[in-house]
Design an enzyme around this catalytic site. Structure first.
Site, PDB file in Angstrom:
ATOM      1  N   LYS A  23       0.847  -1.214   0.000  1.00 29.98           N
ATOM      2  CA  LYS A  23       0.000   0.000   0.000  1.00 29.98           C
ATOM      3  C   LYS A  23       0.877   1.257   0.000  1.00 29.98           C
ATOM      4  CE  LYS A  23      -1.821   1.556   4.061  1.00 29.98           C
ATOM      5  NZ  LYS A  23      -1.470   2.964   4.315  1.00 29.98           N
ATOM      6  N   ASN A  24       1.910   1.244   0.852  1.00 26.00           N
ATOM      7  CA  ASN A  24       2.698   2.469   1.027  1.00 26.00           C
ATOM      8  C   ASN A  24       3.647   2.768  -0.134  1.00 26.00           C
ATOM      9  OD1 ASN A  24       1.345   2.928   3.349  1.00 26.00           O
ATOM     10  ND2 ASN A  24       3.057   2.448   4.732  1.00 26.00           N
ATOM     11  N   ARG A  93      -5.029  10.420   4.516  1.00 29.49           N
ATOM     12  CA  ARG A  93      -4.022  11.461   4.711  1.00 29.49           C
ATOM     13  C   ARG A  93      -2.995  11.485   3.568  1.00 29.49           C
ATOM     14  NH1 ARG A  93      -2.116  13.823   8.905  1.00 29.49           N
ATOM     15  NH2 ARG A  93      -0.083  13.265   8.062  1.00 29.49           N
ATOM     16  N   CYS A 117      -5.289  13.018  13.594  1.00 28.75           N
ATOM     17  CA  CYS A 117      -5.454  11.639  13.153  1.00 28.75           C
ATOM     18  C   CYS A 117      -5.443  10.785  14.400  1.00 28.75           C
ATOM     19  CB  CYS A 117      -4.298  11.302  12.228  1.00 28.75           C
ATOM     20  SG  CYS A 117      -4.015   9.580  11.991  1.00 28.75           S
ATOM     21  N   ARG A 122       0.644  13.974  13.478  1.00 33.36           N
ATOM     22  CA  ARG A 122       1.046  13.718  12.090  1.00 33.36           C
ATOM     23  C   ARG A 122       0.986  14.988  11.251  1.00 33.36           C
ATOM     24  NH1 ARG A 122      -1.255   8.042   9.959  1.00 33.36           N
ATOM     25  NH2 ARG A 122       0.602   8.084   8.694  1.00 33.36           N
ATOM     26  N   ASP A 307       4.348   0.404  12.123  1.00 32.21           N
ATOM     27  CA  ASP A 307       3.140  -0.210  11.570  1.00 32.21           C
ATOM     28  C   ASP A 307       2.957  -1.669  12.000  1.00 32.21           C
ATOM     29  OD1 ASP A 307       2.406   2.122  10.369  1.00 32.21           O
ATOM     30  OD2 ASP A 307       2.974   1.547   8.335  1.00 32.21           O
ATOM     31  N   ARG A 399      -8.714  -0.674   4.448  1.00 33.11           N
ATOM     32  CA  ARG A 399      -7.817   0.367   3.937  1.00 33.11           C
ATOM     33  C   ARG A 399      -6.434  -0.229   3.646  1.00 33.11           C
ATOM     34  NH1 ARG A 399      -6.737   4.363   8.044  1.00 33.11           N
ATOM     35  NH2 ARG A 399      -5.219   4.828   6.439  1.00 33.11           N
TER      36      ARG A 399
HETATM   37  C1  UD1 Z   1       4.143   6.748   6.508  1.00 37.74           C
HETATM   38  C2  UD1 Z   1       3.301   5.527   6.257  1.00 37.74           C
HETATM   39  C3  UD1 Z   1       2.691   5.023   7.565  1.00 37.74           C
HETATM   40  C4  UD1 Z   1       3.785   4.816   8.614  1.00 37.74           C
HETATM   41  C5  UD1 Z   1       4.675   6.024   8.749  1.00 37.74           C
HETATM   42  C6  UD1 Z   1       5.887   5.788   9.625  1.00 37.74           C
HETATM   43  C7  UD1 Z   1       2.536   5.927   3.994  1.00 37.74           C
HETATM   44  C8  UD1 Z   1       1.393   6.235   3.090  1.00 37.74           C
HETATM   45  N1  UD1 Z   1       2.262   5.871   5.304  1.00 37.74           N
HETATM   46  O1  UD1 Z   1       3.279   7.749   7.030  1.00 37.74           O
HETATM   47  O2  UD1 Z   1       2.034   3.789   7.298  1.00 37.74           O
HETATM   48  O3  UD1 Z   1       3.186   4.554   9.867  1.00 37.74           O
HETATM   49  O4  UD1 Z   1       5.173   6.437   7.439  1.00 37.74           O
HETATM   50  O5  UD1 Z   1       6.632   4.724   9.173  1.00 37.74           O
HETATM   51  O6  UD1 Z   1       3.644   5.675   3.547  1.00 37.74           O
HETATM   52  N2  UD1 Z   1       6.248  14.392  10.936  1.00 37.74           N
HETATM   53  C9  UD1 Z   1       6.315  15.726  11.234  1.00 37.74           C
HETATM   54  N3  UD1 Z   1       6.142  16.620  10.206  1.00 37.74           N
HETATM   55  C10 UD1 Z   1       5.912  16.251   8.934  1.00 37.74           C
HETATM   56  C11 UD1 Z   1       5.852  14.885   8.621  1.00 37.74           C
HETATM   57  C12 UD1 Z   1       6.028  13.970   9.650  1.00 37.74           C
HETATM   58  O7  UD1 Z   1       6.515  16.105  12.385  1.00 37.74           O
HETATM   59  O8  UD1 Z   1       5.755  17.118   8.063  1.00 37.74           O
HETATM   60  C13 UD1 Z   1       6.417  13.391  12.004  1.00 37.74           C
HETATM   61  C14 UD1 Z   1       5.162  12.558  12.252  1.00 37.74           C
HETATM   62  O9  UD1 Z   1       4.255  13.203  13.127  1.00 37.74           O
HETATM   63  C15 UD1 Z   1       5.752  11.295  12.853  1.00 37.74           C
HETATM   64  C16 UD1 Z   1       7.087  11.136  12.112  1.00 37.74           C
HETATM   65  O10 UD1 Z   1       7.378  12.434  11.581  1.00 37.74           O
HETATM   66  O11 UD1 Z   1       5.999  11.466  14.220  1.00 37.74           O
HETATM   67  C17 UD1 Z   1       7.082  10.131  10.990  1.00 37.74           C
HETATM   68  O12 UD1 Z   1       5.962  10.349  10.148  1.00 37.74           O
HETATM   69  P1  UD1 Z   1       5.987  10.082   8.579  1.00 37.74           P
HETATM   70  O13 UD1 Z   1       7.144   9.199   8.241  1.00 37.74           O
HETATM   71  O14 UD1 Z   1       5.880  11.369   7.862  1.00 37.74           O
HETATM   72  O15 UD1 Z   1       4.629   9.285   8.385  1.00 37.74           O
HETATM   73  P2  UD1 Z   1       3.769   9.282   7.075  1.00 37.74           P
HETATM   74  O16 UD1 Z   1       4.636   9.544   5.904  1.00 37.74           O
HETATM   75  O17 UD1 Z   1       2.535  10.084   7.272  1.00 37.74           O
END
Ligand code: UD1
Length: 420
Positions: A23-24, A93, A117, A122, A307, A399
């Protein structure tokens, strides 16, 4: 929407489960097709509601989408809309992945701000920061991220203060057409991110450093169409590995790539589970009467994946002894713990640590799923529990898990969907 899953626990699982596409990786791959007016053909795309939502959004943006089996064909001759309305973002998201390709191709985008969320704040500040550093004008108005770069983005050095998966993917898409060189420092190295960079290169991008913490992108004039196959979903594979371990069963995870789950498999082995890496997949067997405790902490790849944290907690809830799980990525990702305690688990949450004292067995109960991974964790708990478990608010599970009912049933699980 009101479906529940009724599970009769206590059956040993044995058989083969074929792992679907990740999925990711499917989600950013679909979004990246916005970068070209030619055809992008993706194979091994899982049938999931998140994928359907992303395809729906692409259709709204002007992409011609067609699906045949696990192959999806995308072609955006012209971008018709440059906005992602709240209705799409609310459902998923990952809609934020359309931000950079729209700015890169059209010079502007308006993406509804993803709200809070269930699993944490996030935020998307790092996605926005990338575009600002590359010269875009970005404002947040009326719940929308409005980004403008009518003269194109400009390559620069971007040092990520935090490792972010979709933030890295958006930055890669921002960099493909940027003037000069963009250097991304402290990027995510998840297999999905590495594959995503390879996909962009197949489309004509010039990205180097794949698999390391620094990615360098040399801007090009345009990208072209390509054909690409999505790697197997390591989180789905890890989930079924726990299904095998917790039911003291034996499941062959067909297509699972051992190397993508090394930290997870190392932990699983410490719990007394046998893991055999074979040519076309991985065999997970647990012949012991006991599950041993083993402490883990989550972190970005190659560490133990967040995850799989909820699913691993279910395994530890029936271990012989005490274990601590530390969640370092998301601040509110222990909501499954409360539901597990309703099934007899002994879990004490202290900030980002969950301290678990194993019990001989869980007891079936009605429980409520709060997010995707929590919902599958409750299904795993139901498989291991004595008696009947009903997992409510099941819609989260579709999902991220293709055909989960049939896959588990084929290994001897007794479960059915109830409600509508
Ligand atoms: C992706 C995955 C999700 C997984 C996560 C962490 C997808 C579609 N989803 O989510 O399944 O759980 O990686 O492995 O690939 N953060 C910030 N600012 C930002 C972005 C992130 O502070 O602009 C923080 C988040 O709150 C979190 C950490 O960084 O604490 C990691 O998040 P991130 O790797 O961005 O998660 P996603 O990409 O949303």
């Amino acid at each position: 929407m009101l479906q529940s899953m009724k599970i009769e626990g206590g059956h040993r699982l044995e058989g083969t489960i074929e792992i679907s596409g990740a999925k990711n990786l499917a989600l950013p791959a679909i979004a990246s097709s916005l970068l070209t007016d030619q055809q992008v053909i993706l194979h091994n795309v899982p049938k999931l509601t998140d994928v359907a939502s992303m395809l729906g959004l692409l259709g709204y943006l002007g992409c011609d989408v067609s699906r045949s089996g696990d192959t999806v064909t995308l072609c955006t001759k012209d971008v018709i809309n440059v906005d992602a309305p709240y209705d799409y973002v609310r459902k998923m998201r990952a809609s934020i992945l359309c931000l950079s390709p729209l700015v890169a191709r059209c010079g502007r985008a308006e993406i509804s701000l993803p709200g809070g969320c269930a699993i944490g704040l996030r935020s998307v500040d790092l996605h926005i920061r990338t575009l600002i550093l590359m010269g875009a004008n970005v404002s947040i108005e009326d719940g929308l991220i409005k980004a403008y770069a009518p003269n194109g983005l400009i390559g620069c050095d971007i040092d990520f203060p935090k490792v972010t998966v979709t933030g890295t993917e958006n930055a890669l898409m921002a960099g493909v057409f940027a003037k000069g060189v963009t250097r991304l420092i402290n990027v995510a190295k998840e297999p999905e991110v590495q594959e995503f960079a390879k996909l962009l290169n197949l489309m004509g991008a010039k990205i180097s450093g794949i698999g390391t913490s620094v990615l360098e992108i040399e801007g090009v004039e345009q990208l072209h169409g390509t054909e690409f196959s999505i790697i197997p979903d390591r989180i789905e594979a890890g989930t079924y590995a726990i299904a095998s371990a917790i039911t003291h069963g034996s499941i062959f995870l067909k297509n699972c790539v051992y190397d993508h789950l090394q930290s997870f498999f190392t932990a699983l082995q410490q719990t007394g589970t046998t893991i055999q890496n074979r040519k076309d997949g991985v065999l997970i067997t647990n012949d012991l009467d006991t599950i041993y405790p083993y402490c883990i902490y989550t972190n970005p790849y190659p560490a133990f994946p967040t995850d799989l944290q909820a699913q691993y907690m279910v395994l530890m809830s029936v271990c012989h002894g005490n274990a601590t799980i530390t969640e370092n990525l998301f601040e509110n990702r222990f909501m499954h713990a409360q539901e597990l305690t309703r099934m007899g688990a002994r879990i004490y949450i202290d900030g980002k640590n969950a301290r678990i004292t194993g019990v001989p067995s869980l007891k079936g109960a009605p429980v409520m799923a709060t997010d995707l991974r929590a919902s599958v964790a409750l299904v795993l708990a139901g498989l291991a529990a004595e008696g009947t478990t009903i997992v409510n608010r099941l819609y989260h599970i579709d999902r991220g898990y293709e055909n989960i009912d049939d896959k588990l049933r084929s290994c001897g699980a007794v479960l059915e969907r109830v409600g509508q």
